[in-house]
Design a protein around this motif. Structure first.
Motif, PDB file in Angstrom:
ATOM      1  N   THR A  51     -36.280  18.442 132.718  1.00 26.56           N
ATOM      2  CA  THR A  51     -36.685  18.220 134.075  1.00 26.56           C
ATOM      3  C   THR A  51     -38.830  17.739 133.593  1.00 26.56           C
ATOM      4  OG1 THR A  51     -35.917  19.222 134.972  1.00 26.56           O
ATOM      5  CG2 THR A  51     -37.310  18.233 136.306  1.00 26.56           C
ATOM      6  N   HIS A  52     -39.775  18.722 132.871  1.00 25.90           N
ATOM      7  CA  HIS A  52     -40.521  18.229 132.734  1.00 25.90           C
ATOM      8  C   HIS A  52     -40.510  17.708 131.142  1.00 25.90           C
ATOM      9  CE1 HIS A  52     -42.001  22.272 134.948  1.00 25.90           C
ATOM     10  NE2 HIS A  52     -41.247  21.435 135.487  1.00 25.90           N
ATOM     11  N   VAL A  53     -39.979  17.960 130.266  1.00 26.03           N
ATOM     12  CA  VAL A  53     -39.933  16.883 129.247  1.00 26.03           C
ATOM     13  C   VAL A  53     -39.551  15.039 130.023  1.00 26.03           C
ATOM     14  CG1 VAL A  53     -38.155  15.774 127.218  1.00 26.03           C
ATOM     15  CG2 VAL A  53     -38.787  18.126 127.423  1.00 26.03           C
ATOM     16  N   ALA A  54     -38.582  15.143 130.524  1.00 23.16           N
ATOM     17  CA  ALA A  54     -38.197  13.792 131.555  1.00 23.16           C
ATOM     18  C   ALA A  54     -39.787  13.291 132.039  1.00 23.16           C
ATOM     19  CB  ALA A  54     -36.801  13.903 132.890  1.00 23.16           C
ATOM     20  N   ASP A  55     -40.354  14.306 132.877  1.00 23.84           N
ATOM     21  CA  ASP A  55     -41.096  14.227 133.484  1.00 23.84           C
ATOM     22  C   ASP A  55     -42.178  12.642 132.622  1.00 23.84           C
ATOM     23  OD1 ASP A  55     -40.872  15.317 136.542  1.00 23.84           O
ATOM     24  OD2 ASP A  55     -41.513  17.431 135.921  1.00 23.84           O
ATOM     25  N   ILE A  56     -42.342  13.609 131.712  1.00 25.75           N
ATOM     26  CA  ILE A  56     -43.283  13.061 130.645  1.00 25.75           C
ATOM     27  C   ILE A  56     -42.837  11.954 129.638  1.00 25.75           C
ATOM     28  CG2 ILE A  56     -44.254  13.585 128.258  1.00 25.75           C
ATOM     29  CD1 ILE A  56     -44.443  16.582 129.279  1.00 25.75           C
ATOM     30  N   VAL A  80     -43.523  18.800 126.391  1.00 21.52           N
ATOM     31  CA  VAL A  80     -44.737  17.845 125.362  1.00 21.52           C
ATOM     32  C   VAL A  80     -44.491  17.634 123.802  1.00 21.52           C
ATOM     33  CG1 VAL A  80     -47.230  17.119 124.394  1.00 21.52           C
ATOM     34  CG2 VAL A  80     -47.741  18.212 126.466  1.00 21.52           C
ATOM     35  N   GLY A  81     -44.194  18.014 123.368  1.00 22.98           N
ATOM     36  CA  GLY A  81     -43.540  18.752 121.792  1.00 22.98           C
ATOM     37  C   GLY A  81     -42.184  18.130 121.769  1.00 22.98           C
ATOM     38  N   GLN A  82     -41.359  17.817 122.743  1.00 22.79           N
ATOM     39  CA  GLN A  82     -40.387  17.346 122.220  1.00 22.79           C
ATOM     40  C   GLN A  82     -40.613  15.829 123.035  1.00 22.79           C
ATOM     41  OE1 GLN A  82     -36.610  20.198 124.615  1.00 22.79           O
ATOM     42  NE2 GLN A  82     -38.980  21.087 124.665  1.00 22.79           N
ATOM     43  N   ALA A  83     -41.285  15.422 124.811  1.00 19.47           N
ATOM     44  CA  ALA A  83     -41.463  14.014 124.495  1.00 19.47           C
ATOM     45  C   ALA A  83     -42.231  13.797 124.014  1.00 19.47           C
ATOM     46  CB  ALA A  83     -42.521  14.513 125.527  1.00 19.47           C
ATOM     47  N   ARG A  90     -44.252   4.368 120.803  1.00 24.20           N
ATOM     48  CA  ARG A  90     -45.592   4.666 121.542  1.00 24.20           C
ATOM     49  C   ARG A  90     -46.605   6.136 121.045  1.00 24.20           C
ATOM     50  NH1 ARG A  90     -44.403   2.358 126.640  1.00 24.20           N
ATOM     51  NH2 ARG A  90     -41.775   2.000 126.839  1.00 24.20           N
ATOM     52  N   LEU A  91     -45.877   6.605 120.219  1.00 27.44           N
ATOM     53  CA  LEU A  91     -46.995   7.646 120.129  1.00 27.44           C
ATOM     54  C   LEU A  91     -48.069   7.267 118.909  1.00 27.44           C
ATOM     55  CD1 LEU A  91     -47.183  10.975 120.454  1.00 27.44           C
ATOM     56  CD2 LEU A  91     -45.610  11.381 118.160  1.00 27.44           C
ATOM     57  N   ALA A  92     -49.439   8.074 119.593  1.00 23.38           N
ATOM     58  CA  ALA A  92     -50.276   8.228 118.364  1.00 23.38           C
ATOM     59  C   ALA A  92     -50.338   9.454 117.854  1.00 23.38           C
ATOM     60  CB  ALA A  92     -51.637   7.406 119.740  1.00 23.38           C
ATOM     61  N   HIS A  93     -50.674  10.595 118.791  1.00 20.39           N
ATOM     62  CA  HIS A  93     -50.847  11.867 118.290  1.00 20.39           C
ATOM     63  C   HIS A  93     -50.268  12.795 119.440  1.00 20.39           C
ATOM     64  CE1 HIS A  93     -53.618  13.649 115.347  1.00 20.39           C
ATOM     65  NE2 HIS A  93     -54.078  14.453 116.734  1.00 20.39           N
ATOM     66  N   VAL A  94     -50.009  14.680 118.706  1.00 22.08           N
ATOM     67  CA  VAL A  94     -50.006  15.111 120.072  1.00 22.08           C
ATOM     68  C   VAL A  94     -51.294  16.177 120.298  1.00 22.08           C
ATOM     69  CG1 VAL A  94     -48.906  17.117 120.675  1.00 22.08           C
ATOM     70  CG2 VAL A  94     -47.549  14.880 119.716  1.00 22.08           C
ATOM     71  N   VAL A  95     -51.985  16.401 121.336  1.00 27.23           N
ATOM     72  CA  VAL A  95     -52.924  17.642 121.033  1.00 27.23           C
ATOM     73  C   VAL A  95     -52.243  18.990 121.858  1.00 27.23           C
ATOM     74  CG1 VAL A  95     -55.282  18.612 121.844  1.00 27.23           C
ATOM     75  CG2 VAL A  95     -54.518  16.161 121.294  1.00 27.23           C
ATOM     76  N   VAL A  97     -53.275  22.373 123.029  1.00 28.48           N
ATOM     77  CA  VAL A  97     -54.821  22.216 123.676  1.00 28.48           C
ATOM     78  C   VAL A  97     -54.327  24.274 124.413  1.00 28.48           C
ATOM     79  CG1 VAL A  97     -56.471  22.975 125.643  1.00 28.48           C
ATOM     80  CG2 VAL A  97     -55.564  20.539 125.229  1.00 28.48           C
ATOM     81  N   ASP A  98     -54.440  25.298 123.501  1.00 26.40           N
ATOM     82  CA  ASP A  98     -54.100  26.651 123.261  1.00 26.40           C
ATOM     83  C   ASP A  98     -53.002  26.712 123.895  1.00 26.40           C
ATOM     84  OD1 ASP A  98     -55.215  28.808 122.266  1.00 26.40           O
ATOM     85  OD2 ASP A  98     -55.501  29.674 124.414  1.00 26.40           O
ATOM     86  N   ALA A  99     -51.613  26.435 123.385  1.00 25.55           N
ATOM     87  CA  ALA A  99     -50.372  25.919 123.725  1.00 25.55           C
ATOM     88  C   ALA A  99     -48.617  26.606 123.215  1.00 25.55           C
ATOM     89  CB  ALA A  99     -50.317  24.642 123.637  1.00 25.55           C
ATOM     90  N   ASN A 100     -47.870  26.995 123.609  1.00 22.82           N
ATOM     91  CA  ASN A 100     -47.211  26.965 123.240  1.00 22.82           C
ATOM     92  C   ASN A 100     -46.288  25.525 122.294  1.00 22.82           C
ATOM     93  OD1 ASN A 100     -47.215  28.704 125.697  1.00 22.82           O
ATOM     94  ND2 ASN A 100     -45.941  30.069 124.525  1.00 22.82           N
ATOM     95  N   VAL A 101     -45.844  26.405 120.866  1.00 18.67           N
ATOM     96  CA  VAL A 101     -45.446  24.815 120.462  1.00 18.67           C
ATOM     97  C   VAL A 101     -43.517  25.018 120.830  1.00 18.67           C
ATOM     98  CG1 VAL A 101     -47.395  24.264 119.467  1.00 18.67           C
ATOM     99  CG2 VAL A 101     -45.156  25.846 118.630  1.00 18.67           C
ATOM    100  N   PRO A 102     -42.633  23.958 120.611  1.00 23.66           N
ATOM    101  CA  PRO A 102     -41.409  24.534 121.000  1.00 23.66           C
ATOM    102  C   PRO A 102     -40.231  24.446 119.320  1.00 23.66           C
ATOM    103  CG  PRO A 102     -42.281  21.814 121.079  1.00 23.66           C
ATOM    104  CD  PRO A 102     -43.250  22.402 121.117  1.00 23.66           C
ATOM    105  N   ALA A 103     -39.935  25.451 119.343  1.00 20.96           N
ATOM    106  CA  ALA A 103     -38.900  25.293 118.841  1.00 20.96           C
ATOM    107  C   ALA A 103     -37.205  25.127 118.969  1.00 20.96           C
ATOM    108  CB  ALA A 103     -38.600  27.029 118.233  1.00 20.96           C
TER     109      ALA A 103
END
Length: 231
Positions: A51-56, A80-83, A90-95, A97-103
């Protein structure tokens, strides 16, 4: 100019970025702070990670944004990593911020041995949500007493399902143009999965001498780093 989509971590709404947004817009960038489903003003029902991926993705498409910089703090790095891979060119960059990253197949609690039990226990007492921690848990993170009070007062319980649901990735995360921001007061070293991803020539590391909530403790410095990530 870039279009920043700013996504907060657990318990927080779009308000968490209030002091970062002006520093981006003053430089001519677009800045769009997003509240995820089930939190803050969108509180009221359960929401899974997808749901949160779809939000983004939905926010990017609704606003028809191009040159998008997706910014994910803490938990929201996972959606965010999935989105990022789903919005295509449309994507230029991902940041992060002290974040978990998806696997692929992993979740927020995958690398946290006792995490699933703690979150499920909290969910059982709060109708499926992860409760907001007490003020004492925010100590030692470079926050003033006023800033801590603001977090605790404005935060809402986070949908627990989003923390347990597995991520779905179709390409290696290391292929995405990415900046990882490590906040040193939270933990001085990136997690092992981030260390591995930083071996990619498309990933860069920036350190901040503050705690896990830099959008509140050092918003102007965070805005500067975000601007430089796309300079």
């Amino acid at each position: 100019m870039a279009e920043f989509v700013l996504v907060p971590g657990t318990w927080l709404g779009s308000w968490a970025w209030d002091e970062v947004v002006p520093g981006l817009r003053a430089a001519g960038h677009g800045a769009h702070a997003l509240t995820l489903s089930g939190v803050a003003e969108k509180r009221g029902g359960p929401a899974g990670q997808q749901t949160h991926v779809a939000d983004i993705v939905g926010e990017v498409e609704r606003l028809d944004l191009r040159d998008v910089v997706l910014v994910g703090h803490s938990y929201s790095g996972i959606p965010v990593g999935q989105a990022a891979e789903r919005i295509g060119d449309r994507l230029a960059h991902v940041v992060f911020v002290d974040a978990n990253v998806p696997a692929d197949g992993g979740s927020f609690v995958s690398a946290w041995p006792e995490g699933r039990a703690q979150i499920e226990a909290s969910m059982a007492g709060t109708g499926g949500f992860w409760a907001v921690p007490p003020a004492a848990d925010f100590a030692g993170q470079g926050l003033t007493d006023e800033q801590i009070a603001r977090i605790v007062d404005r935060s809402t319980p986070h949908p627990g399902a989003s923390l347990i649901e597995p991520a779905q990735l179709s390409r290696p995360l290391g292929e995405l143009p990415t900046t990882y921001i490590k906040c040193l007061l939270d933990w001085p070293q990136p997690s092992e999965d981030v260390v591995e991803l930083l071996k990619s020539e498309r990933w860069g590391l920036v350190e901040m001498d503050t705690g896990h909530w830099p959008m509140l403790s050092q918003p102007q410095e965070l805005a500067r780093i975000l601007r430089e990530a796309v300079a």
